[in-house]
Structure formats: C-alpha cells, structure tokens
Motif scaffolding. Structure first.
Motif, PDB file in Angstrom:
ATOM      1  N   PHE A  68     -28.823  53.678   4.030  1.00 47.14           N
ATOM      2  CA  PHE A  68     -28.365  53.360   5.380  1.00 47.14           C
ATOM      3  C   PHE A  68     -28.551  54.545   6.333  1.00 47.14           C
ATOM      4  O   PHE A  68     -28.747  54.337   7.536  1.00 47.14           O
ATOM      5  CB  PHE A  68     -26.911  52.899   5.315  1.00 47.14           C
ATOM      6  N   SER A  69     -28.489  55.749   5.793  1.00 47.63           N
ATOM      7  CA  SER A  69     -28.777  56.917   6.623  1.00 47.63           C
ATOM      8  C   SER A  69     -30.219  56.876   7.121  1.00 47.63           C
ATOM      9  O   SER A  69     -30.512  57.339   8.227  1.00 47.63           O
ATOM     10  CB  SER A  69     -28.543  58.200   5.825  1.00 47.63           C
ATOM     11  N   PHE A  70     -31.110  56.333   6.298  1.00 48.88           N
ATOM     12  CA  PHE A  70     -32.493  56.155   6.716  1.00 48.88           C
ATOM     13  C   PHE A  70     -32.626  54.970   7.669  1.00 48.88           C
ATOM     14  O   PHE A  70     -33.386  55.008   8.645  1.00 48.88           O
ATOM     15  CB  PHE A  70     -33.391  55.945   5.496  1.00 48.88           C
ATOM     16  N   LEU A  71     -31.860  53.900   7.408  1.00 49.53           N
ATOM     17  CA  LEU A  71     -31.969  52.669   8.195  1.00 49.53           C
ATOM     18  C   LEU A  71     -31.323  52.791   9.578  1.00 49.53           C
ATOM     19  O   LEU A  71     -31.865  52.271  10.567  1.00 49.53           O
ATOM     20  CB  LEU A  71     -31.319  51.519   7.418  1.00 49.53           C
ATOM     21  N   VAL A  72     -30.183  53.453   9.657  1.00 52.23           N
ATOM     22  CA  VAL A  72     -29.407  53.476  10.902  1.00 52.23           C
ATOM     23  C   VAL A  72     -30.193  54.013  12.102  1.00 52.23           C
ATOM     24  O   VAL A  72     -30.097  53.437  13.198  1.00 52.23           O
ATOM     25  CB  VAL A  72     -28.081  54.243  10.699  1.00 52.23           C
ATOM     26  N   SER A  85     -17.010  46.268  -1.157  1.00 51.31           N
ATOM     27  CA  SER A  85     -17.420  46.863   0.119  1.00 51.31           C
ATOM     28  C   SER A  85     -16.736  46.163   1.289  1.00 51.31           C
ATOM     29  O   SER A  85     -16.357  46.811   2.280  1.00 51.31           O
ATOM     30  CB  SER A  85     -18.940  46.788   0.281  1.00 51.31           C
ATOM     31  N   MET A  86     -16.540  44.851   1.183  1.00 47.95           N
ATOM     32  CA  MET A  86     -15.885  44.121   2.271  1.00 47.95           C
ATOM     33  C   MET A  86     -14.410  44.492   2.376  1.00 47.95           C
ATOM     34  O   MET A  86     -13.836  44.485   3.472  1.00 47.95           O
ATOM     35  CB  MET A  86     -16.045  42.607   2.066  1.00 47.95           C
ATOM     36  N   LEU A  87     -13.803  44.821   1.238  1.00 48.25           N
ATOM     37  CA  LEU A  87     -12.413  45.265   1.259  1.00 48.25           C
ATOM     38  C   LEU A  87     -12.304  46.616   1.973  1.00 48.25           C
ATOM     39  O   LEU A  87     -11.401  46.832   2.794  1.00 48.25           O
ATOM     40  CB  LEU A  87     -11.879  45.379  -0.169  1.00 48.25           C
ATOM     41  N   GLY A  88     -13.236  47.524   1.679  1.00 50.13           N
ATOM     42  CA  GLY A  88     -13.257  48.783   2.405  1.00 50.13           C
ATOM     43  C   GLY A  88     -13.516  48.583   3.883  1.00 50.13           C
ATOM     44  O   GLY A  88     -12.937  49.263   4.735  1.00 50.13           O
ATOM     45  N   TYR A  89     -14.381  47.629   4.196  1.00 53.25           N
ATOM     46  CA  TYR A  89     -14.687  47.266   5.587  1.00 53.25           C
ATOM     47  C   TYR A  89     -13.417  46.825   6.308  1.00 53.25           C
ATOM     48  O   TYR A  89     -13.130  47.266   7.431  1.00 53.25           O
ATOM     49  CB  TYR A  89     -15.728  46.157   5.547  1.00 53.25           C
ATOM     50  N   LEU A  90     -12.645  45.956   5.653  1.00 48.51           N
ATOM     51  CA  LEU A  90     -11.387  45.500   6.227  1.00 48.51           C
ATOM     52  C   LEU A  90     -10.412  46.660   6.401  1.00 48.51           C
ATOM     53  O   LEU A  90      -9.721  46.772   7.425  1.00 48.51           O
ATOM     54  CB  LEU A  90     -10.768  44.428   5.330  1.00 48.51           C
ATOM     55  N   HIS A 112     -23.291  43.902  14.529  1.00 47.89           N
ATOM     56  CA  HIS A 112     -23.988  44.976  13.819  1.00 47.89           C
ATOM     57  C   HIS A 112     -23.218  45.402  12.571  1.00 47.89           C
ATOM     58  O   HIS A 112     -23.800  45.573  11.492  1.00 47.89           O
ATOM     59  CB  HIS A 112     -24.163  46.182  14.748  1.00 47.89           C
ATOM     60  N   SER A 113     -21.916  45.588  12.724  1.00 54.77           N
ATOM     61  CA  SER A 113     -21.130  46.113  11.606  1.00 54.77           C
ATOM     62  C   SER A 113     -21.073  45.126  10.453  1.00 54.77           C
ATOM     63  O   SER A 113     -21.155  45.518   9.282  1.00 54.77           O
ATOM     64  CB  SER A 113     -19.714  46.465  12.073  1.00 54.77           C
ATOM     65  N   PHE A 114     -20.947  43.836  10.757  1.00 55.91           N
ATOM     66  CA  PHE A 114     -20.844  42.836   9.703  1.00 55.91           C
ATOM     67  C   PHE A 114     -22.157  42.731   8.922  1.00 55.91           C
ATOM     68  O   PHE A 114     -22.153  42.636   7.683  1.00 55.91           O
ATOM     69  CB  PHE A 114     -20.468  41.480  10.296  1.00 55.91           C
ATOM     70  N   LEU A 115     -23.287  42.757   9.623  1.00 55.88           N
ATOM     71  CA  LEU A 115     -24.576  42.714   8.939  1.00 55.88           C
ATOM     72  C   LEU A 115     -24.771  43.929   8.035  1.00 55.88           C
ATOM     73  O   LEU A 115     -25.233  43.811   6.893  1.00 55.88           O
ATOM     74  CB  LEU A 115     -25.708  42.635   9.966  1.00 55.88           C
ATOM     75  N   LEU A 116     -24.401  45.098   8.525  1.00 57.82           N
ATOM     76  CA  LEU A 116     -24.532  46.312   7.719  1.00 57.82           C
ATOM     77  C   LEU A 116     -23.594  46.283   6.519  1.00 57.82           C
ATOM     78  O   LEU A 116     -23.956  46.723   5.419  1.00 57.82           O
ATOM     79  CB  LEU A 116     -24.253  47.543   8.589  1.00 57.82           C
ATOM     80  N   ALA A 117     -22.389  45.746   6.709  1.00 55.42           N
ATOM     81  CA  ALA A 117     -21.441  45.657   5.588  1.00 55.42           C
ATOM     82  C   ALA A 117     -21.964  44.717   4.506  1.00 55.42           C
ATOM     83  O   ALA A 117     -21.797  44.980   3.305  1.00 55.42           O
ATOM     84  CB  ALA A 117     -20.077  45.180   6.091  1.00 55.42           C
ATOM     85  N   LEU A 142     -25.089  44.223   3.812  1.00 54.80           N
ATOM     86  CA  LEU A 142     -26.143  44.965   3.115  1.00 54.80           C
ATOM     87  C   LEU A 142     -25.547  45.941   2.107  1.00 54.80           C
ATOM     88  O   LEU A 142     -26.078  46.096   0.999  1.00 54.80           O
ATOM     89  CB  LEU A 142     -27.009  45.711   4.128  1.00 54.80           C
ATOM     90  N   VAL A 143     -24.438  46.590   2.456  1.00 54.12           N
ATOM     91  CA  VAL A 143     -23.772  47.488   1.502  1.00 54.12           C
ATOM     92  C   VAL A 143     -23.314  46.701   0.283  1.00 54.12           C
ATOM     93  O   VAL A 143     -23.474  47.145  -0.862  1.00 54.12           O
ATOM     94  CB  VAL A 143     -22.581  48.211   2.159  1.00 54.12           C
ATOM     95  N   GLY A 144     -22.745  45.516   0.509  1.00 51.83           N
ATOM     96  CA  GLY A 144     -22.310  44.684  -0.602  1.00 51.83           C
ATOM     97  C   GLY A 144     -23.453  44.283  -1.516  1.00 51.83           C
ATOM     98  O   GLY A 144     -23.309  44.255  -2.746  1.00 51.83           O
ATOM     99  N   LEU A 145     -24.598  43.985  -0.930  1.00 54.98           N
ATOM    100  CA  LEU A 145     -25.768  43.622  -1.739  1.00 54.98           C
ATOM    101  C   LEU A 145     -26.266  44.802  -2.559  1.00 54.98           C
ATOM    102  O   LEU A 145     -26.667  44.649  -3.717  1.00 54.98           O
ATOM    103  CB  LEU A 145     -26.883  43.098  -0.824  1.00 54.98           C
ATOM    104  N   VAL A 146     -26.218  45.997  -1.970  1.00 52.01           N
ATOM    105  CA  VAL A 146     -26.573  47.197  -2.725  1.00 52.01           C
ATOM    106  C   VAL A 146     -25.600  47.390  -3.885  1.00 52.01           C
ATOM    107  O   VAL A 146     -25.989  47.776  -4.998  1.00 52.01           O
ATOM    108  CB  VAL A 146     -26.581  48.442  -1.806  1.00 52.01           C
ATOM    109  N   GLY A 147     -24.317  47.085  -3.643  1.00 52.10           N
ATOM    110  CA  GLY A 147     -23.319  47.183  -4.706  1.00 52.10           C
ATOM    111  C   GLY A 147     -23.625  46.248  -5.862  1.00 52.10           C
ATOM    112  O   GLY A 147     -23.518  46.633  -7.041  1.00 52.10           O
ATOM    113  N   LEU A 148     -24.006  45.016  -5.550  1.00 55.05           N
ATOM    114  CA  LEU A 148     -24.392  44.066  -6.606  1.00 55.05           C
ATOM    115  C   LEU A 148     -25.607  44.567  -7.372  1.00 55.05           C
ATOM    116  O   LEU A 148     -25.687  44.408  -8.604  1.00 55.05           O
ATOM    117  CB  LEU A 148     -24.685  42.703  -5.985  1.00 55.05           C
ATOM    118  N   MET A 149     -26.539  45.171  -6.677  1.00 54.05           N
ATOM    119  CA  MET A 149     -27.740  45.697  -7.326  1.00 54.05           C
ATOM    120  C   MET A 149     -27.370  46.774  -8.346  1.00 54.05           C
ATOM    121  O   MET A 149     -27.857  46.759  -9.486  1.00 54.05           O
ATOM    122  CB  MET A 149     -28.686  46.272  -6.277  1.00 54.05           C
ATOM    123  N   TYR A 150     -26.505  47.677  -7.961  1.00 50.31           N
ATOM    124  CA  TYR A 150     -26.096  48.735  -8.880  1.00 50.31           C
ATOM    125  C   TYR A 150     -25.294  48.161 -10.056  1.00 50.31           C
ATOM    126  O   TYR A 150     -25.439  48.605 -11.200  1.00 50.31           O
ATOM    127  CB  TYR A 150     -25.268  49.788  -8.160  1.00 50.31           C
TER     128      TYR A 150
END
Length: 564
Positions: free
Chosen positions: A211-215, A451-456, A536-541, A543-551
C-alpha cells in the motif's frame, strides 16, 4: 461493580445491532441526511457537531438502557474520552495551527512554498512530496493528527483548493500510520497481547509496503482524474515520479520493519522517499508542467539565506518532535508535571469478561492523565514560541495568529471530544467487544474481517494505537481459537486500521481546520469530505483484508512464528 454483558438482549444479532446503532446514526447524519447549506442549497450531511453530539446521546441511552450500565458510570466513561479528545488531541492541532499561522503572517510561508516549487514546479509532484513523503515523516515523528494539519495547510498555501488538500493529505496519511508516533501502535499491540513487538512489526511490514507503493498512485489518480478532471495522459506524465516516491518508501519500510523495529520506520522511509524523488527530479521532469497560479505570478527570487530563514520554524518543529519522541527524553519529561485524575465512580468498578480477556478483569485505567511537559502538543507549542521569536513577530502579529487559530478550532473543540467520548463509552460499556465478537464469528473469513475490525477501531477512536489497545487481545484470542497465527490477526488489526484513519471524524475536523480560514465553510465541508474519504478508505480496507486472506491461506509460511 458493573459486569460487561456481551449479549444483553439474549439475541446476539439484535445486541450487535444495538451496539452498532450510534455508529449507524453517525454515518447517516454525516453522509446521507438531506439538508441545506448556509445559501439554502440542497446538500447531504448535517453539521458535524450536531451529528457527533447526537450519536453520543444515543450511545449513552443504549449503554444505560440496553447494556444496563449505571448512568453515572456511562457519563463518566464518555467524559473521560471527551477530556482525552481535548488533551492531547485538540492540544496538538491548535499548537500546529498556531505555528502555521505565524509563518503565514510573517511571510515566511510564502518563501517556504517557493522553495518547494524550486524542487519541482509541477503541482502534481509537489503534492507527492508534501502529502506523502513529508506527511509520512511527520507521522513517524509525532502522529495524532500532526501530519494532516501541517501538510494540508502547506498544500493550501501552495495553491491547492482547501477541500482537495484535505482529501489528499488524508489519503497520504494511511500507509505510514501503523508505525506513527515513533512506533507507538506496534508497542501498544505488544503490550496488550504479550506477543513480540518485532514479530508484529515484521508482519505489518509485509502487508503495508504493498500500500505504501500503491498510495502515491492513488493520490495522483484522485488529484488528477477525480478532482481536477484531467485526462489519463496527464496522469501518466507523472507516473515516473510517483513510482520513485512509492517504491523508495515501500522498500525502506519493508527492510526496516524486518530488521530494526517500529520506532524509526516512518521517519527514515519519509526521508528516503523525499531524497530519492529530489534526486530523480534533477534528471527528469513531466512533459507538461502544472505550474501553480500563484507561482506564475511570482516574480521574486529568494536567496539561500532567506530560504533557510523561512524553513527554520519547520526545522525547529521537526527537531522538537523527534526529541519529544525519543524514549529517554520522553521518560524524563514524563516524570515531572504529570497530574492524574482517577474517575471516581468508574475506575475499578467495571469488569471485562471472557472471551476478550482470559478471565474476568477489573478495569483500573479510568484515569485522566495530564502530562504538561511530555505531551506532543506541548513540544509543538514550544516550537511555535521559538519560531515566533525567530521570525521576530510583533505583538499584534502574535495576537492575530492566536485569534485566527482559536476561531478555526471552535468546531473541533466540540466534535473531537464527542467522538472520543463515544469510543471510551463503548470500551467501558462493552459495546466495542459486542461488535468485535460479531467480526470474530466469521470463522475462516476472520483474516479478512481482522482488518475490518481494526478499520472500525480507528474510525471510532481516531488512533491506530487506541484501536490496537481496544481489539488487540480479542484478535489474538480469536485467532488462536480458529488456529490462525495470532501474529497475522494482530498485524491486520493495525494494517486495516490505518485505512480507517482518513474517515475518523477527528482526522477530518483536523484537516478542515487546517485548510479553511472561514469556520462556517469548514463546518459545511465536513459531510462532502467524509463521503469522499469513505469511498477511498473502504476500498483500501477491503484490499488489506484480501492481502490478509492471501497470507493466511496461500503464504502462511511468510508469517513470523513466535519464538523463532
């Protein structure tokens, strides 16, 4: 003694709805409720002060009526949060704005923005330098609203429209947040979970560099396409600079997170990003340069001495922020002039229950701590005073800077305490756990919802540190029950949380206070800025969740194992 009940209606879904209702009302009032502006034009969203106060009242009624929290304790919980909203949060914002107003009144801000233009005359690249690189540096050094306030004010001074400047700085203040305030969010997560701080830091450092690269690209797309309504070709023109800004930051962030620990990641990554981009710009420039209108009209050139003189206030700010964040200095300052006010009637009278804690635990942290010297805002105030002396401000200029700053802060003085009060009420009533348990019931999808819990949590509290404190242990316990590595879930809480930073009402109020000199216009701009940032924030969140599933399910071997 009030014992928290995480299903007061004996119907889990209905209890969750009641816990979420104040937030639903807050979101509706801020973004969807039809209304009119001061000119009688139709708009969506109401005044942020009305929305946050209304949500606070609803939260109090639900805590007392549904969760059976004694009324006195419920009010004290909200009041404790409100005090913390004023100090240290509003304290940071008002001192930063005070410093900014001094530089504007003295004329040094004009010289400073001219020097940034000398790095590059292109407004798009200037946005990258300020909103992303310099903002990350300030996030690492101070956090808690400082980068948004400072960088948004700088962008407005450089000719960016106030609402655009606010949104761009909110976008920029995302990926660096997990390591902000000299690594405080990571340190807090280690304290509440007992997991190794460096392991959590390493895992966050394997999530956020994407995300540092994407932002930076996201910022450029938002600015060029969505805000300025320009063509894709004008966006592609600055992709080389965007790539350098993002990749240099992301690689530095990744490397330091694996080898150094959390304290200096943002500070060093921000510096590396700015330096790499500055070097790159010596050999490259966009095909068509977007020169700011004010720059076209500016004919005066400033000497190196005049430029240095203008930058000194900001150099003083950076030096003092770093000093205040240095553990030895922070500890020394924190040992004097610290006043503690326990909330009698609340402190030690609330019991948190499993599963959020291993066994019934009495909360003994309902104490308002007033550290007069060690607070970041105090350091910024000292920087402002030294800067005023350096700039040789007259008595009338000091007074003008103070009056302008105070007028800008009238709305934040209500909104920020109200929303932080809601967060603390949720904590002591157990309503935050009610919502967290709903996320935890998602089973194998839990890495996404971590990730969504952290978002909240960050939306509620305005702080990744506070979100980690609220939900860190629940993330650990739930992950262990689901046989998921708790290092991943705790890291996702923080990584997902950073995307909630831009829709936190505190952050939005800070951004608007820094960008609009007209308080009424700032208040009316809250709802449109919130709606824009929410998308913007919801879309990025997500993406973080999807990265979490990947890991969790594709590359689990890349998750640090505790003790190895």
């Amino acid at each position: 003694m009030f014992v928290q009940n995480y299903d007061p209606l004996n119907n889990f879904a209905l209890s969750v709805f009641c816990a979420a209702l104040p937030l639903i009302i807050l979101l509706y009032l801020l973004a969807l409720h039809p209304g009119k502006d001061s000119q009688g034009r139709k708009k969506l969203g109401v005044d942020a002060r009305f929305a946050t106060v209304t949500a606070a009242i609803v939260a109090l009624l639900i805590a007392i009526g549904i969760y059976k929290m004694p009324a006195t304790q419920a009010f004290l919980a909200w009041f404790l949060g409100a005090l913390i909203g004023l100090y240290p949060i509003c304290w940071i914002v008002i001192t930063v704005l005070f410093l900014y107003e001094m530089t504007v009144i003295s004329g040094s801000f004009e010289v400073m923005r001219h020097s940034i233009m000398k790095i590059t005359q292109d407004k798009r690249v200037q946005v990258l330098i300020v909103a992303f690189g310099f903002g990350a540096f300030l996030e690492g050094a101070a956090g808690f609203g400082t980068p948004v306030a400072v960088c948004a004010a700088i962008l407005v001074g450089m000719g960016i429209a106030p609402l655009e400047a606010a949104l761009l700085c909110l976008l920029g203040d995302t990926a660096p947040v997990a390591f902000g305030g000299v690594g405080i969010p990571m340190i807090m997560m280690g304290q509440v979970t007992g997991l190794p701080v460096n392991d959590i830091t390493a895992m966050v450092g394997r999530i956020l560099p994407f995300f540092s690269f994407l932002v930076p690209f996201w910022i450029m797309f938002t600015y060029v396409i969505l805000l300025e309504k320009k063509s894709m070709s004008e966006l592609f023109e600055v992709f080389p600079a965007t790539f350098v800004s993002g990749i240099s930051f992301a690689l530095t962030q990744f490397f330091l997170a694996q080898h150094l620990g959390p304290q200096l990641i943002d500070i060093l990554a921000g510096i590396v990003s700015i330096v790499c981009l500055a070097i790159f710009l010596r050999f490259w420039s966009p095909k068509n340069v977007w020169v700011a209108d004010w720059a076209k009209e500016a004919s005066k050139e400033y000497s190196a001495g005049e430029t240095f003189y203008a930058w000194v206030p900001w150099l003083i700010l950076v030096v003092i922020i770093i000093m205040w964040g240095t553990p030895s200095i922070s500890k020394a300052l924190g040992s004097v002039l610290v006043f503690k006010f326990p909330m009698e009637g609340l402190n030690g009278l609330v019991t948190k229950m499993p599963p959020v804690v291993p066994k019934p635990t009495v909360l003994k942290d309902a104490v308002f701590v007033l550290p007069l010297l060690s607070a970041t805002g105090t350091g910024i105030l000292i920087a402002a005073i030294l800067s005023g002396l350096w700039l040789r401000l007259s008595g009338s200029q000091w007074g003008s800077a103070f009056n302008t700053t105070f007028n800008r802060m009238k709305a934040p003085f209500i909104v920020v305490p109200s929303i932080v009060g809601i967060a603390f009420l949720y904590k002591y009533a157990g309503m935050d756990v009610q919502l967290a348990l709903a996320f935890a019931s998602t089973g194998s999808a839990f890495p996404f919802f971590s990730s969504m819990l952290g978002y909240l949590g960050v939306f509620l509290t305005g702080s990744d540190t506070s979100s980690n404190a609220l939900f860190g242990n629940l993330q650990k316990i739930t992950a262990e029950q689901l046989h998921i590595n708790p290092i991943l879930s705790t890291a996702l809480n923080s990584a997902g949380g950073v995307m909630g930073k831009m829709i936190s009402p505190q952050s939005i109020v800070v951004a608007l206070a820094a960008t609009f000199s007209d308080r009424k216009v700032a208040e009316e701009s809250f709802a449109p800025l919130f709606r824009s940032a929410l998308i913007h924030s919801f879309l990025l969140a997500i993406l973080v969740g999807l990265v979490g599933l990947m890991y969790a399910y594709v590359f689990p071997n890349l998750i640090p194992v505790v003790g190895k």
